[in-house]
Design a protein around this motif. Structure first.
Motif, mmCIF file in Angstrom:
data_model
loop_
_atom_site.group_PDB
_atom_site.id
_atom_site.type_symbol
_atom_site.label_atom_id
_atom_site.label_comp_id
_atom_site.label_asym_id
_atom_site.label_seq_id
_atom_site.Cartn_x
_atom_site.Cartn_y
_atom_site.Cartn_z
ATOM 1 N N LEU A 128 0.825 -1.206 0.000
ATOM 2 C CA LEU A 128 0.000 0.000 0.000
ATOM 3 C C LEU A 128 0.852 1.244 0.000
ATOM 4 C CD1 LEU A 128 -2.795 -0.963 2.531
ATOM 5 C CD2 LEU A 128 -3.101 -0.469 0.111
ATOM 6 N N GLY A 129 1.929 1.212 0.806
ATOM 7 C CA GLY A 129 2.768 2.389 0.899
ATOM 8 C C GLY A 129 3.451 2.708 -0.418
ATOM 9 N N GLY A 130 3.627 1.713 -1.297
ATOM 10 C CA GLY A 130 4.343 1.941 -2.531
ATOM 11 C C GLY A 130 3.460 2.164 -3.734
ATOM 12 N N SER A 144 -11.568 -3.190 8.301
ATOM 13 C CA SER A 144 -11.258 -3.802 9.586
ATOM 14 C C SER A 144 -10.698 -5.195 9.386
ATOM 15 C CB SER A 144 -12.524 -3.842 10.456
ATOM 16 O OG SER A 144 -12.236 -4.248 11.768
ATOM 17 N N GLY A 145 -10.351 -5.831 10.496
ATOM 18 C CA GLY A 145 -9.890 -7.203 10.466
ATOM 19 C C GLY A 145 -8.386 -7.335 10.340
ATOM 20 N N ALA A 146 -7.923 -8.570 10.386
ATOM 21 C CA ALA A 146 -6.493 -8.843 10.318
ATOM 22 C C ALA A 146 -5.906 -8.465 8.969
ATOM 23 C CB ALA A 146 -6.240 -10.326 10.599
ATOM 24 N N SER A 147 -6.758 -8.347 7.962
ATOM 25 C CA SER A 147 -6.286 -7.993 6.623
ATOM 26 C C SER A 147 -6.807 -6.621 6.206
ATOM 27 C CB SER A 147 -6.731 -9.064 5.609
ATOM 28 O OG SER A 147 -6.158 -8.820 4.338
ATOM 29 N N GLN A 148 -6.920 -5.721 7.168
ATOM 30 C CA GLN A 148 -7.349 -4.370 6.818
ATOM 31 C C GLN A 148 -6.261 -3.672 6.004
ATOM 32 O OE1 GLN A 148 -5.849 -1.908 10.780
ATOM 33 N NE2 GLN A 148 -8.004 -1.973 10.323
ATOM 34 N N MET A 149 -6.666 -2.694 5.203
ATOM 35 C CA MET A 149 -5.700 -1.888 4.467
ATOM 36 C C MET A 149 -4.979 -0.961 5.435
ATOM 37 S SD MET A 149 -7.845 -0.945 1.015
ATOM 38 C CE MET A 149 -9.346 -0.569 1.945
ATOM 39 N N ASP A 150 -3.687 -0.782 5.225
ATOM 40 C CA ASP A 150 -2.867 0.020 6.120
ATOM 41 C C ASP A 150 -3.282 1.487 6.076
ATOM 42 O OD1 ASP A 150 -0.466 0.523 7.786
ATOM 43 O OD2 ASP A 150 0.162 1.627 6.014
ATOM 44 N N PHE A 151 -3.658 2.037 7.238
ATOM 45 C CA PHE A 151 -4.133 3.415 7.268
ATOM 46 C C PHE A 151 -3.038 4.414 6.922
ATOM 47 C CE2 PHE A 151 -8.021 1.997 9.341
ATOM 48 C CZ PHE A 151 -8.941 2.892 8.808
ATOM 49 N N ASN A 152 -1.810 4.144 7.353
ATOM 50 C CA ASN A 152 -0.731 5.071 7.018
ATOM 51 C C ASN A 152 -0.567 5.202 5.504
ATOM 52 O OD1 ASN A 152 -0.292 5.558 9.665
ATOM 53 N ND2 ASN A 152 1.828 4.878 9.718
ATOM 54 N N SER A 199 -2.448 3.781 16.689
ATOM 55 C CA SER A 199 -3.048 3.943 15.364
ATOM 56 C C SER A 199 -2.052 4.557 14.385
ATOM 57 C CB SER A 199 -4.301 4.814 15.467
ATOM 58 O OG SER A 199 -4.878 5.025 14.202
ATOM 59 N N TYR A 200 -1.344 5.589 14.841
ATOM 60 C CA TYR A 200 -0.343 6.232 13.984
ATOM 61 C C TYR A 200 0.791 5.267 13.636
ATOM 62 C CZ TYR A 200 -2.276 10.828 15.404
ATOM 63 O OH TYR A 200 -3.073 11.919 15.620
ATOM 64 N N TYR A 201 1.270 4.550 14.642
ATOM 65 C CA TYR A 201 2.458 3.700 14.496
ATOM 66 C C TYR A 201 2.145 2.330 15.108
ATOM 67 C CZ TYR A 201 3.854 8.565 14.336
ATOM 68 O OH TYR A 201 3.907 9.907 14.054
ATOM 69 N N ALA A 242 11.167 6.825 6.416
ATOM 70 C CA ALA A 242 10.180 6.078 5.640
ATOM 71 C C ALA A 242 8.824 6.018 6.345
ATOM 72 C CB ALA A 242 10.689 4.660 5.380
ATOM 73 N N ILE A 243 8.774 6.416 7.606
ATOM 74 C CA ILE A 243 7.528 6.366 8.374
ATOM 75 C C ILE A 243 6.905 7.755 8.402
ATOM 76 C CG2 ILE A 243 6.503 5.948 10.643
ATOM 77 C CD1 ILE A 243 8.736 3.939 11.177
ATOM 78 N N LYS A 244 5.692 7.869 7.904
ATOM 79 C CA LYS A 244 4.991 9.144 7.943
ATOM 80 C C LYS A 244 4.683 9.508 9.390
ATOM 81 C CE LYS A 244 0.757 11.537 6.494
ATOM 82 N NZ LYS A 244 1.478 12.809 6.255
ATOM 83 N N LYS A 245 4.936 10.758 9.747
ATOM 84 C CA LYS A 245 4.718 11.218 11.118
ATOM 85 C C LYS A 245 3.432 12.036 11.197
ATOM 86 C CE LYS A 245 8.873 9.629 11.910
ATOM 87 N NZ LYS A 245 9.377 9.527 10.541
ATOM 88 N N TYR A 246 2.789 11.939 12.359
ATOM 89 C CA TYR A 246 1.555 12.683 12.603
ATOM 90 C C TYR A 246 1.725 13.544 13.837
ATOM 91 C CZ TYR A 246 -0.342 9.279 9.345
ATOM 92 O OH TYR A 246 -0.560 8.505 8.246
#
Length: 462
Positions: free
Chosen positions: A19-21, A109-117, A412-414, A455-459
Motif C-alpha cells: 500500500l505504501g508503494g 477492519s480485520g487482520a487484513s485491513q488496508m494500512d491506514f498510514n 493507530s499512527y504507528y 520512511a515512516i509518515k509522522k503525525y
C-alpha cells in the motif's frame, strides 16, 4: 474470527508495504454523483446514484450493515445498493484502490485491513469533516459531531482531518466480578494504595489478584498509559503520540510503570499467565482464578460462551496513583473502533457520507447494538436496550465520567510500535526481566527509532 481480531486486527507487513508503494491518492475526482443540497438532503446526495458498500465479515457479521442499507434505501428508493462482505479487505480492495475504482463505503477492519498510514499518505480517503458538520438524522438542530461519544473524532483523525469513522465504541479499564466482590465483601479500589492492599487480601484468600495475556502483554500497557495520563494530564499522552524525545521517560509514565511493576514484584500476577493468550487469561478470570483483568468493552461478548450466569462482570477506571492526579478517578480511556471510510475516488462520495449519517442515527446505532451486543460511538444509542452486566457497567462508566474520556493515538499512527515494541517490553517487565525504569528506556528507544525513520509518515496531535 474473534471480537479481538475484529476490533484490533492489523494488515500484514506485506500488505502495508504494498500500500505504501502504490499510487492510490488524489482528491475526489471519481465522485460523479452529486445532487442538489437541501434541508432534507444536506449532503447533496444524488437520489438515483448507485451505492456500493463493502463490509468486513468478522465477529460482527454483515446483517447489521444490511439493516443500514435498508434505511438508506428508504430515504433514496431509486438508488441501487451493491453489498459485499469479506474477511480479505486488503486483498479484495487494494487493486481497486490502485485502479481508481474503489467502493463508496468500506468497513476497513480485520487482520487484513488496508494500512491506514498508506491510505492517508496517498490521499486516498475523503475528509469526513463535512459529515461531522451536517445535521443529524434525528434532530436537524444538532450536528452529527455533537451526537458522538468522546474519543470518536480523535481516534479517526490524521493531521487534523477526520478520515475514519470508528463506529463501535470501546471503553478500556479494569474488570472484576461483582458477584465475587460482593461475596467477599471487597470494594473496587479507587487509589493505587487501596489496590495493593486489596491484592494482599485477595492473595491471602487463595485467588490470584491479577491475570493477563502474557502472549499479548501490551494489554497491560493500557492501564500503565492510562494511569500516567491521569497522573500527569493529557499532555503526557500527546507527547507519546507525537514521538517527543523522552516522552516515555516522563515522571508520570515512570510512576505508572513502577506501580504496575509492583504487581509482578509482590507476586500478585497469576502463575503461568506469561504463557497465556487473551482467551486463556480471560477464561481463567471468568472461572474465578483471578480477580482483576485489563481489557476493553468487547470482553463480555468475547467471553459469553464461558462466563457463568451469575458472574456479573463489571468494568472500572484505572485507580488514581495519587491524590494529586490531574484527571479525576472517573476518567477512562474511551475510543471508537471498527473503522469505516469513504474513498476519495469513490463514484458516489455524497452517498457514502450519507450512508455514514444513516449509521449514526439513533435507529441505526441501536439496531447495531441489538444485533451484535456492542455499543456504538453514538451518544445514548443504547438507552432502552436490555444490555448484559458488562455493557451495563460500561454505560455507567461513561455516564460517571461526565465527558472525561481520553485516548491515545500512537497505536493507530504507528501500529508496530505497540504491537511489537511495547508488547515485547511489557512481556519483559511483567516477568521481571527488566524493571520499570528499563521499561521506559526500552520503549523510548523504540519511539526514537520510529521518529528518526524517514520512511515512516509522522503525525502531529495538537
Amino acid at each position: 474470527m474473534s471480537r479481538r481480531r475484529l476490533l484490533h486486527g492489523t494488515a500484514g507487513a506485506a500488505v502495508a508495504g504494498t500500500l505504501g508503494g502504490c499510487a492510490m491518492g488524489g482528491e475526489a475526482d471519481g465522485d460523479t454523483a452529486k445532487g442538489v443540497a437541501s434541508a432534507a438532503n444536506p449532503l447533496g446526495v444524488k437520489e438515483d446514484a448507485p451505492l456500493e458498500v463493502v463490509i468486513f465479515n468478522g465477529g460482527f457479521g454483515e446483517e447489521y450493515a444490511k439493516a443500514h442499507e435498508a434505511m438508506y434505501r428508504e430515504r433514496y428508493p431509486k438508488s441501487q445498493i451493491k453489498h459485499a462482505a469479506t474477511q480479505q479487505i486488503a486483498e479484495t480492495l487494494q487493486p481497486r484502490f490502485v485502479g481508481g475504482d474503489p467502493p463508496d463505503v468500506v468497513n476497513n477492519s480485520g487482520a487484513s485491513q488496508m494500512d491506514f498510514n498508506g491510505l492517508v499518505s496517498q490521499n486516498a480517503l475523503t475528509d469526513l469533516g463535512e459529515l461531522l458538520d451536517a445535521p443529524s438524522l434525528d434532530d436537524p438542530s444538532v450536528k452529527v459531531r455533537d451526537t458522538l461519544l468522546p474519543g470518536t473524532v480523535d481516534v479517526g483523525s490524521y493531521d487534523g482531518r477526520f478520515l475514519s469513522l470508528n463506529y463501535a465504541y470501546s471503553a478500556y479499564g479494569i474488570w472484576y466480578s461483582q458477584t465475587l466482590f460482593a461475596a467477599k465483601g471487597w470494594e473496587y479500589p479507587r487509589t493505587w494504595d487501596e489496590m495493593i492492599a486489596l491484592c494482599k487480601t485477595i492473595k491471602a484468600a487463595g485467588i490470584a489478584p491479577w491475570t493477563y495475556p502474557g502472549r499479548h502483554s501490551r494489554y497491560m500497557s493500557w492501564p500503565i498509559v492510562a494511569a500516567a495520563g491521569k497522573l500527569g494530564g493529557l499532555d503526557v499522552i500527546k507527547a507519546l503520540d507525537n514521538l517527543e524525545p523522552n516522552a516515555w521517560r516522563h515522571e508520570a509514565v515512570r510512576a505508572a510503570a513502577e506501580a504496575y511493576y509492583q504487581l509482578a514484584v509482590d507476586g500478585y500476577l497469576q502463575p503461568g499467565a506469561e504463557g497465556m493468550d487473551h482467551i486463556q487469561a480471560q477464561t481463567a478470570w471468568c472461572r474465578g482464578q483471578a480477580a482483576f483483568l485489563s481489557c476493553g468493552s468487547w470482553l463480555e461478548s468475547e467471553q459469553k460462551a464461558v462466563t457463568p450466569p451469575d458472574f456479573r462482570m463489571a468494568i472500572a477506571p484505572t485507580p488514581s496513583l495519587t491524590s494529586a492526579d490531574k484527571m479525576p478517578y472517573e476518567a477512562f480511556r474511551g475510543a471508537g473502533s471498527e473503522p469505516f471510510i469513504v474513498p476519495a475516488k469513490a463514484k458516489n462520495v455524497r452517498g457514502g457520507l450519507e450512508y455514514l449519517r444513516v449509521m449514526l442515527s439513533r435507529k441505526g446505532a441501536s439496531d447495531f447494538t441489538r444485533k451484535v451486543s456492542s455499543l456504538t460511538s453514538v451518544r445514548g444509542a443504547g438507552d432502552g436496550i436490555t444490555l448484559g452486566p458488562g455493557l451495563t457497567s460500561v454505560t455507567a462508566l461513561i455516564e460517571a465520567s461526565n465527558g472525561g474520556a481520553f485516548t491515545w493515538m500512537y497505536n493507530s499512527y504507528y501500529r508496530k510500535l505497540e504491537r511489537e515494541r511495547i508488547d515485547g517490553a511489557c512481556a519483559e517487565l511483567f516477568t521481571r526481566r527488566i524493571n520499570a525504569a528499563q521499561w521506559c528506556d526500552r520503549v523510548q528507544k523504540s519511539a526514537d527509532e520510529f521518529a528518526a525513520d524517514p520512511a515512516i509518515k509522522k503525525y502531529k496531535r495538537a
